[in-house]
Scaffold this active site. Structure first.
Site, short mmCIF file in Angstrom:
data_model
loop_
_atom_site.label_atom_id
_atom_site.label_comp_id
_atom_site.label_asym_id
_atom_site.label_seq_id
_atom_site.Cartn_x
_atom_site.Cartn_y
_atom_site.Cartn_z
N LEU A 124 1.42 -1.38 -0.08
CA LEU A 124 0.43 -0.18 -0.07
C LEU A 124 0.93 1.22 -0.06
O LEU A 124 0.57 2.36 -0.49
CB LEU A 124 -1.09 -0.18 1.33
CG LEU A 124 -1.73 1.49 1.49
CD1 LEU A 124 -3.13 1.07 0.49
CD2 LEU A 124 -2.10 0.82 2.91
N SER A 125 1.99 1.81 0.83
CA SER A 125 2.76 2.75 1.25
C SER A 125 4.06 2.92 -0.12
O SER A 125 4.23 1.76 -0.60
CB SER A 125 3.70 2.32 2.81
OG SER A 125 2.76 2.05 3.80
N GLY A 130 2.48 7.71 2.41
CA GLY A 130 1.80 6.76 3.81
C GLY A 130 1.19 7.02 4.39
O GLY A 130 -0.09 6.11 3.92
N SER A 131 0.81 7.81 4.81
CA SER A 131 -0.65 8.04 6.30
C SER A 131 -1.35 8.64 4.86
O SER A 131 -2.31 8.17 4.74
CB SER A 131 -0.60 9.13 7.15
OG SER A 131 0.87 9.20 7.53
N ILE A 156 8.37 -1.72 2.00
CA ILE A 156 7.19 -3.74 2.10
C ILE A 156 8.09 -4.33 2.60
O ILE A 156 8.77 -5.10 2.58
CB ILE A 156 6.59 -3.90 0.57
CG1 ILE A 156 6.38 -2.52 -0.13
CG2 ILE A 156 6.40 -4.65 0.14
CD1 ILE A 156 5.22 -1.85 0.34
N ARG A 241 -5.02 -4.60 12.17
CA ARG A 241 -4.60 -3.70 13.61
C ARG A 241 -4.55 -4.91 15.17
O ARG A 241 -3.64 -3.93 15.76
CB ARG A 241 -5.51 -2.94 13.63
CG ARG A 241 -4.36 -1.89 12.27
CD ARG A 241 -5.34 0.09 12.51
NE ARG A 241 -4.45 0.41 11.25
CZ ARG A 241 -6.04 1.90 10.72
NH1 ARG A 241 -6.52 2.18 10.37
NH2 ARG A 241 -4.67 2.64 9.98
N GLY A 340 19.53 -1.44 34.48
CA GLY A 340 20.13 -0.03 34.53
C GLY A 340 21.51 0.17 33.22
O GLY A 340 20.83 -0.08 32.17
N GLU A 364 1.55 -0.10 10.05
CA GLU A 364 -0.45 -0.15 9.67
C GLU A 364 -1.20 0.70 10.50
O GLU A 364 -1.88 1.02 10.95
CB GLU A 364 -0.72 -1.36 10.00
CG GLU A 364 -0.06 -2.78 9.57
CD GLU A 364 -1.01 -4.24 10.01
OE1 GLU A 364 -2.31 -3.81 10.57
OE2 GLU A 364 -0.40 -5.11 9.65
N THR A 366 0.40 5.03 11.72
CA THR A 366 0.55 5.57 12.46
C THR A 366 -0.04 6.11 13.85
O THR A 366 -1.41 5.89 13.19
CB THR A 366 1.43 7.03 12.96
OG1 THR A 366 0.73 8.06 12.16
CG2 THR A 366 2.47 6.94 11.25
C1 LIG Z 1 9.58 -1.81 9.36
C2 LIG Z 1 8.67 -1.39 8.38
C3 LIG Z 1 7.76 -2.19 8.08
C4 LIG Z 1 6.29 -1.84 7.18
N1 LIG Z 1 6.03 -2.15 6.16
C5 LIG Z 1 4.90 -2.12 5.71
C6 LIG Z 1 4.27 -3.36 4.69
O1 LIG Z 1 4.31 -3.99 4.67
N2 LIG Z 1 3.39 -2.44 3.38
C7 LIG Z 1 2.94 -0.93 3.28
O2 LIG Z 1 2.24 -0.78 2.31
N3 LIG Z 1 3.52 -0.63 4.22
C8 LIG Z 1 4.64 -0.81 5.39
N4 LIG Z 1 5.47 0.38 6.31
C9 LIG Z 1 5.19 1.90 6.41
C10 LIG Z 1 3.99 2.16 7.45
O3 LIG Z 1 2.87 1.75 7.03
C11 LIG Z 1 3.98 3.78 6.82
O4 LIG Z 1 5.19 4.37 7.24
C12 LIG Z 1 3.41 4.36 7.41
O5 LIG Z 1 1.80 4.47 7.79
C13 LIG Z 1 3.57 6.23 8.05
O6 LIG Z 1 4.05 6.53 6.47
P1 LIG Z 1 4.70 7.32 6.47
O7 LIG Z 1 5.93 6.29 7.33
O8 LIG Z 1 4.77 7.81 5.03
O9 LIG Z 1 4.86 9.02 7.38
P2 LIG Z 1 3.88 9.83 7.08
O10 LIG Z 1 2.31 9.70 7.13
O11 LIG Z 1 4.92 11.19 6.46
O12 LIG Z 1 4.09 10.70 8.76
C14 LIG Z 1 5.14 11.14 9.65
C15 LIG Z 1 4.58 12.20 10.26
O13 LIG Z 1 3.38 12.51 10.13
C16 LIG Z 1 2.28 12.07 11.10
N5 LIG Z 1 1.17 11.97 10.60
C17 LIG Z 1 0.52 12.01 9.22
N6 LIG Z 1 -0.98 12.30 9.21
C18 LIG Z 1 -1.11 12.61 9.77
C19 LIG Z 1 -2.86 12.94 10.21
N7 LIG Z 1 -3.86 13.13 9.20
N8 LIG Z 1 -2.40 13.57 11.53
C20 LIG Z 1 -2.03 13.66 12.86
N9 LIG Z 1 -0.85 13.09 12.21
C21 LIG Z 1 -0.71 13.02 11.26
C22 LIG Z 1 2.16 10.40 11.58
O14 LIG Z 1 1.42 9.97 12.38
C23 LIG Z 1 3.93 10.69 11.32
O15 LIG Z 1 4.59 11.36 12.80
C24 LIG Z 1 6.14 0.10 6.82
C25 LIG Z 1 7.20 0.68 7.80
C26 LIG Z 1 7.78 0.71 8.37
C27 LIG Z 1 8.72 1.07 9.06
#
Ligand SMILES: Cc1cc2nc3c(=O)[nH]c(=O)nc-3n(C[C@H](O)[C@H](O)[C@H](O)COP(=O)(O)OP(=O)(O)OC[C@H]3O[C@@H](n4cnc5c(N)ncnc54)[C@H](O)[C@@H]3O)c2cc1C
Length: 380
Positions: A124-125, A130-131, A156, A241, A340, A364, A366
């Site tokens: 998905l990402s 991401g979000s 991924i 989730r 410690g 899944e 943040t």
């Molecule tokens: C180890 C790992 C494994 C993963 N595995 C998968 C996978 O298998 N498949 C997949 O599709 N994805 C996967 N992901 C992606 C993961 O789901 C995303 O990293 C996550 O959804 C956040 O997206 P981003 O990193 O782009 O952060 P961003 O969306 O850029 O967020 C940055 C900050 O802004 C905050 N933020 C963003 N929007 C809002 C809002 N509307 N309100 C308040 N705060 C907000 C976030 O909470 C965060 O603190 C994985 C990530 C990691 C690190």
């Protein structure tokens, strides 16, 4: 609703505890250090038939209830968080198939997932989506009876390891979230894996980029209708989730178990530090929060099993995932404190628990996004 495990669930938990202590936990430190896929632990899970739990019986699985699946995630994470996500990720990749694919596709893939012969990933990402999923740039363009997919999926889990990839791509970029479509893509159809992340935690779970360049996907492998992808993605995350919450509970429990036994052996001022009331209260708070998190995870799982009669699943799944992962993070930090200086070294596992706990607050969705979901439910 029952507030305790039934006899089968309790028996399964006890079997899982012994299995994890013997066959999974002993390898965790090595795989974390070497940052490689936990093959021995995965093979042991396959021997235990664990990949079958999340697959319905009609397609060769065990069709286990969600609480049983949460017990699996928790117990595996207690021994090795990376192994736990390895079991969860195929379920995440397969949920769109289980819930939205044709019978033909289900029979083609699910029995092999259940046996552990193949693994699935969930794509998905993207690097800049991401979000904000609707900002995705991966494109799917119709070409006769096929689609041609181009783009790059980021972060991924099991990139390169999995055999199938559930890919979300836009068939109508103007329509944003309403233009996303879901596809099942086999690795052999030309997927590329140019980059893997060097991560702080969950180091034995490979995370990488999946690049699609003119990948031809037959119409039969479109999951759901065109434009239905966003709905499928959210439906899937709602049902996954709670198991991330269970994974977090497992990490928290491992932290409590280790810190508690350390406190009994470590002496300061002529007596075990377990005699110090300030530290006893810390340990008690760690356990209270973890027990509450476990109960919320089970509640969300029970709601899935009941078919979500009160339309509360998004809310409960988000609440369980965020509360359990915030708990795991704070409990693991406290475990480091209780050890410690030794807690700060790689001689002891609590630093790994702390590093592994962090991801449960991020993936899944943040924990900020989980709160967006919870608030939306409250204010609708
Ligand atoms: C180890 C790992 C494994 C993963 N595995 C998968 C996978 O298998 N498949 C997949 O599709 N994805 C996967 N992901 C992606 C993961 O789901 C995303 O990293 C996550 O959804 C956040 O997206 P981003 O990193 O782009 O952060 P961003 O969306 O850029 O967020 C940055 C900050 O802004 C905050 N933020 C963003 N929007 C809002 C809002 N509307 N309100 C308040 N705060 C907000 C976030 O909470 C965060 O603190 C994985 C990530 C990691 C690190």
């Amino acid at each position: 609703m029952s507030f305790d495990l039934n006899p089968e669930q309790r028996a399964f938990r006890d079997v899982m505890r012994g299995f994890v202590d013997e066959r999974v936990a002993p390898h965790a430190e090595y795989y974390d250090r070497e940052q490689v896929f936990p093959q021995k632990s995965f093979d042991a899970c396959v021997e235990m038939d664990l990949p079958s739990l999340g697959v319905p019986e009609a397609y060769g699985g065990a069709g286990a209830d969600m609480i049983t699946q949460a017990i699996m995630a928790e117990e595996l994470a207690r021994g090795c968080a990376s192994t736990s996500v390895t079991m969860l990720i195929s379920k995440l990749g397969m949920l769109p198939i289980i819930n939205f694919a044709s019978e033909e596709i289900k029979h083609q893939y699910l029995p092999r997932i259940a046996k552990g012969d193949i693994q699935a990933s969930y794509c998905l990402s993207e690097a800049d989506a991401g979000s904000d999923v609707a900002a995705m740039r991966c494109r799917a363009v119709r070409d006769g009876d096929d689609y041609i997919l181009n783009g790059s999926k980021y972060w991924i889990t099991n990139a390169g390891v999995s055999d199938t990839y559930t890919v979300f791509a836009s068939t109508d970029p103007e329509a944003r979230s309403h233009g996303i479509t879901c596809f099942l893509v086999e690795k052999a159809w030309g997927l590329q894996f140019p980059k893997h992340e060097d991560k702080m935690g969950l180091r034995a779970s490979p995370t990488g980029e999946v690049v699609l360049r003119d990948v031809r996907v037959p119409m039969s492998h479109r999951i759901g209708a065109e434009g239905e992808g966003f709905k499928i993605a959210m439906h899937t995350l709602d049902r996954s989730r709670p198991t991330i919450g269970a994974q977090a509970v497992g990490i928290a429990q491992a932290s409590i178990d280790y810190a508690g036994s350390y406190m009994k052996g470590r002496k300061a001022f002529g007596a075990p530090i377990a005699d110090l009331q300030g530290l006893r209260f810390m340990l008690a708070d760690m356990a209270i929060r973890t027990e509450a998190a476990r109960a919320l995870v089970y509640r969300a799982c029970a709601t899935i099993d009941a078919g979500d009669p009160d339309n509360q699943l998004s809310y409960l799944g988000a609440a369980a995932k965020s509360f359990a992962s915030d708990t795991a993070m704070s409990v693991a930090v406290d475990a480091v404190q209780l050890l410690g200086g030794y807690g700060f070294t790689k001689e002891f596992p609590v630093e790994r628990f702390m590093r592994d706990a962090k991801i449960t607050q991020i993936y899944e969705g943040t924990n900020q996004v989980q709160r967006v979901v919870v608030a939306k439910h409250l204010l609708k």
